[in-house]
Scaffold this motif. Structure first.
Motif, PDB file in Angstrom:
ATOM      1  N   TYR A  14      -2.676 -23.248  -7.899  1.00  0.00           N
ATOM      2  CA  TYR A  14      -1.793 -22.801  -8.976  1.00  0.00           C
ATOM      3  C   TYR A  14      -1.961 -23.614 -10.252  1.00  0.00           C
ATOM      4  CZ  TYR A  14       1.955 -20.363 -11.285  1.00  0.00           C
ATOM      5  OH  TYR A  14       2.662 -19.576 -12.175  1.00  0.00           O
ATOM      6  N   THR A  15      -2.222 -24.905 -10.133  1.00  0.00           N
ATOM      7  CA  THR A  15      -2.444 -25.682 -11.358  1.00  0.00           C
ATOM      8  C   THR A  15      -3.700 -25.190 -12.081  1.00  0.00           C
ATOM      9  OG1 THR A  15      -3.557 -27.444 -10.081  1.00  0.00           O
ATOM     10  CG2 THR A  15      -1.196 -27.728 -10.557  1.00  0.00           C
ATOM     11  N   HIS A  16      -4.669 -24.663 -11.335  1.00  0.00           N
ATOM     12  CA  HIS A  16      -5.849 -24.049 -11.963  1.00  0.00           C
ATOM     13  C   HIS A  16      -5.427 -22.899 -12.870  1.00  0.00           C
ATOM     14  CE1 HIS A  16      -9.746 -21.952 -12.299  1.00  0.00           C
ATOM     15  NE2 HIS A  16      -9.074 -20.858 -11.966  1.00  0.00           N
ATOM     16  N   PHE A  17      -4.561 -22.013 -12.374  1.00  0.00           N
ATOM     17  CA  PHE A  17      -4.126 -20.881 -13.185  1.00  0.00           C
ATOM     18  C   PHE A  17      -3.229 -21.322 -14.336  1.00  0.00           C
ATOM     19  CE2 PHE A  17      -5.093 -18.382  -9.243  1.00  0.00           C
ATOM     20  CZ  PHE A  17      -6.078 -17.583  -9.821  1.00  0.00           C
ATOM     21  N   MET A  18      -2.405 -22.324 -14.117  1.00  0.00           N
ATOM     22  CA  MET A  18      -1.566 -22.846 -15.192  1.00  0.00           C
ATOM     23  C   MET A  18      -2.429 -23.343 -16.351  1.00  0.00           C
ATOM     24  SD  MET A  18       1.274 -24.904 -12.924  1.00  0.00           S
ATOM     25  CE  MET A  18       2.227 -25.568 -14.302  1.00  0.00           C
ATOM     26  N   GLN A  19      -3.450 -24.116 -16.024  1.00  0.00           N
ATOM     27  CA  GLN A  19      -4.313 -24.690 -17.051  1.00  0.00           C
ATOM     28  C   GLN A  19      -5.198 -23.638 -17.708  1.00  0.00           C
ATOM     29  OE1 GLN A  19      -6.088 -27.527 -14.392  1.00  0.00           O
ATOM     30  NE2 GLN A  19      -4.800 -29.215 -15.101  1.00  0.00           N
ATOM     31  N   LYS A  20      -5.727 -22.721 -16.932  1.00  0.00           N
ATOM     32  CA  LYS A  20      -6.681 -21.728 -17.439  1.00  0.00           C
ATOM     33  C   LYS A  20      -6.022 -20.683 -18.330  1.00  0.00           C
ATOM     34  CE  LYS A  20      -9.944 -18.187 -15.781  1.00  0.00           C
ATOM     35  NZ  LYS A  20      -9.224 -17.020 -16.338  1.00  0.00           N
ATOM     36  N   ASN A  21      -4.813 -20.252 -17.976  1.00  0.00           N
ATOM     37  CA  ASN A  21      -4.214 -19.077 -18.618  1.00  0.00           C
ATOM     38  C   ASN A  21      -3.037 -19.377 -19.538  1.00  0.00           C
ATOM     39  OD1 ASN A  21      -6.078 -17.861 -16.973  1.00  0.00           O
ATOM     40  ND2 ASN A  21      -4.654 -16.497 -15.942  1.00  0.00           N
ATOM     41  N   ARG A  22      -2.577 -20.603 -19.575  1.00  0.00           N
ATOM     42  CA  ARG A  22      -1.333 -20.895 -20.284  1.00  0.00           C
ATOM     43  C   ARG A  22      -1.405 -20.610 -21.785  1.00  0.00           C
ATOM     44  NH1 ARG A  22      -0.063 -27.042 -19.333  1.00  0.00           N
ATOM     45  NH2 ARG A  22       1.654 -26.559 -20.756  1.00  0.00           N
ATOM     46  N   ASP A  23      -2.581 -20.742 -22.390  1.00  0.00           N
ATOM     47  CA  ASP A  23      -2.707 -20.572 -23.840  1.00  0.00           C
ATOM     48  C   ASP A  23      -3.294 -19.223 -24.245  1.00  0.00           C
ATOM     49  OD1 ASP A  23      -1.652 -23.132 -24.377  1.00  0.00           O
ATOM     50  OD2 ASP A  23      -3.612 -24.062 -24.036  1.00  0.00           O
ATOM     51  N   LEU A  24      -3.464 -18.311 -23.294  1.00  0.00           N
ATOM     52  CA  LEU A  24      -3.961 -16.984 -23.640  1.00  0.00           C
ATOM     53  C   LEU A  24      -2.930 -16.252 -24.502  1.00  0.00           C
ATOM     54  CD1 LEU A  24      -5.541 -15.816 -20.247  1.00  0.00           C
ATOM     55  CD2 LEU A  24      -6.719 -16.717 -22.268  1.00  0.00           C
ATOM     56  N   GLU A  33      -3.813 -27.285   5.907  1.00  0.00           N
ATOM     57  CA  GLU A  33      -4.841 -26.840   4.961  1.00  0.00           C
ATOM     58  C   GLU A  33      -4.258 -25.834   3.965  1.00  0.00           C
ATOM     59  OE1 GLU A  33      -8.697 -27.009   3.572  1.00  0.00           O
ATOM     60  OE2 GLU A  33      -8.560 -27.495   5.699  1.00  0.00           O
ATOM     61  N   VAL A  34      -3.502 -24.878   4.471  1.00  0.00           N
ATOM     62  CA  VAL A  34      -2.885 -23.874   3.606  1.00  0.00           C
ATOM     63  C   VAL A  34      -1.915 -24.549   2.630  1.00  0.00           C
ATOM     64  CG1 VAL A  34      -1.370 -21.856   3.539  1.00  0.00           C
ATOM     65  CG2 VAL A  34      -3.175 -22.002   5.274  1.00  0.00           C
ATOM     66  N   GLY A  35      -1.053 -25.416   3.149  1.00  0.00           N
ATOM     67  CA  GLY A  35      -0.089 -26.095   2.292  1.00  0.00           C
ATOM     68  C   GLY A  35      -0.752 -26.933   1.218  1.00  0.00           C
ATOM     69  N   ASN A  36      -1.795 -27.663   1.589  1.00  0.00           N
ATOM     70  CA  ASN A  36      -2.470 -28.548   0.638  1.00  0.00           C
ATOM     71  C   ASN A  36      -3.302 -27.788  -0.384  1.00  0.00           C
ATOM     72  OD1 ASN A  36      -1.480 -31.022   1.616  1.00  0.00           O
ATOM     73  ND2 ASN A  36      -3.035 -31.092   3.222  1.00  0.00           N
ATOM     74  N   SER A  37      -3.604 -26.525  -0.110  1.00  0.00           N
ATOM     75  CA  SER A  37      -4.396 -25.741  -1.057  1.00  0.00           C
ATOM     76  C   SER A  37      -3.548 -25.210  -2.218  1.00  0.00           C
ATOM     77  CB  SER A  37      -5.069 -24.562  -0.335  1.00  0.00           C
ATOM     78  OG  SER A  37      -4.116 -23.584   0.060  1.00  0.00           O
ATOM     79  N   PHE A  38      -2.229 -25.232  -2.067  1.00  0.00           N
ATOM     80  CA  PHE A  38      -1.368 -24.602  -3.065  1.00  0.00           C
ATOM     81  C   PHE A  38      -1.489 -25.248  -4.440  1.00  0.00           C
ATOM     82  CE2 PHE A  38       2.467 -24.347  -5.577  1.00  0.00           C
ATOM     83  CZ  PHE A  38       2.704 -22.990  -5.607  1.00  0.00           C
ATOM     84  N   ALA A  39      -1.310 -26.550  -4.530  1.00  0.00           N
ATOM     85  CA  ALA A  39      -1.288 -27.213  -5.842  1.00  0.00           C
ATOM     86  C   ALA A  39      -2.597 -27.039  -6.603  1.00  0.00           C
ATOM     87  CB  ALA A  39      -0.928 -28.689  -5.689  1.00  0.00           C
ATOM     88  N   PRO A  40      -3.760 -27.250  -5.979  1.00  0.00           N
ATOM     89  CA  PRO A  40      -5.006 -27.019  -6.729  1.00  0.00           C
ATOM     90  C   PRO A  40      -5.163 -25.578  -7.210  1.00  0.00           C
ATOM     91  CG  PRO A  40      -5.448 -28.311  -4.756  1.00  0.00           C
ATOM     92  CD  PRO A  40      -4.035 -27.836  -4.652  1.00  0.00           C
TER      93      PRO A  40
END
Length: 299
Positions: A212-222, A203-210
């Motif tokens: 971090y990709t959330h932060f990549m998408q949300k904050n990349r263009d700030l 569960e911990v391992g599978n939670s990583f990609a969702p």
């Protein structure tokens, strides 16, 4: 249900593949370079490095499965009382983004087994924002709490406190970031308990990609400028200090003749130190420092 080391190893190899694919898709331009290596005493691994991507400036997603006679240092680290062989496997990740508005992230999930029959799991995820955003921090901790609660409601408060205590830069009296969860030496009492602990680690391992990709998408263009980049370099310096001075895994690897390039994968591509740097009162930098303490109740 009986879970053996091969099933655990297979999950970790698949996890590395899945995370690398998700990161490449979200990054947009960066791709992972794979460096396969073998350990003379037994086993080996796959070190995958991404550099100069669209979002990620430098990062690594490492898989290893090593075995052989346990050295004195290994026996001490594993708290073993007699000579034994060991088997260790896991996935370790550190990602450093270009933008100071995207956080640094670390994850590790691992399994150890001794020829005596003793075994245990460890791992965790923690986030190191260059600028602490309370909304982002609450979201991050809510994801980890949800993952923990699916297995045991006691896990999140216990492992959150463990992370606060572990990811603490003692010589600075500040946490490395906003923490997360950390756990180690989770020893199963029987086969069913081992299966349950393995399910939690999955569960911990599978939670990583969702996450971090959330932060990549949300904050990349700030937007950001030179001031924010200067602060990012200083915060990276703190990250280096923790990893070289306090991180058990880094110290253990270097002291036991581990693979240096893989061990130091966690280092950022650049970092700065300024003598006695004091942020301007009331600034975002000063506000961030106020959040870097133990015991913040994010959820």
């Amino acid at each position: 249900m009986r879970i053996d080391k091969q099933a655990i190893t297979d999950f970790f190899t698949d996890l590395q593949d899945h995370i690398c694919q998700a990161l490449e898709i979200t990054d947009g331009t960066g791709t992972f370079h794979e460096d396969r290596w073998e350990r003379a005493e037994g086993g080996g691994g796959r070190t995958r490095i991404i550099q100069q991507g669209g979002v990620i400036e430098k990062g690594g997603v490492l898989f290893s499965a090593v075995h052989g006679p346990a050295s004195e240092a290994v026996l001490k680290q594993m708290k073993a009382t007699q000579p034994t062989d060991f088997y260790a496997t896991g996935v370790s990740i550190v990602l450093h983004p270009h933008s100071p508005m995207v956080p640094i992230i670390h994850m590790n999930v691992r399994y150890f087994e001794l020829s005596t029959g003793e075994c245990w799991f460890g791992g965790g995820i923690d986030l190191t924002p260059h600028y602490v955003d309370a909304e982002d921090a609450r979201w991050f901790h809510a994801q980890l709490k949800t993952a923990c609660d699916r297995h045991d409601p006691a896990y999140y408060p216990q492992y959150k406190t463990w992370a606060d205590d572990y990811f603490f830069i003692r010589h600075r009296a500040e946490t490395r970031g906003i923490g997360g969860i950390f756990f180690d030496y989770l020893r199963p009492g029987d086969d069913d308990h081992k299966a349950a602990l393995f399910a939690f680690v999955q569960e911990v391992g599978n939670s990583f990609a969702p996450i971090y990709t959330h932060f990549m998408q949300k904050n990349r263009d700030l937007p950001f400028g030179k001031r924010e980049k200067k602060w990012q370099m200083l915060r990276r310096g703190r990250y280096v200090e923790f990893n070289l001075v306090w991180d058990r895994g880094t110290k253990f690897g270097l002291e036991t003749n581990g693979r240096t390039e893989s061990i130091l994968m966690s280092m950022p591509p650049q970092a700065n130190w300024v003598y006695d740097y004091q942020p301007e009162a009331g600034s975002r930098e000063a506000e961030t420092l106020q959040w870097l303490k133990k015991g913040v109740n994010w959820v």
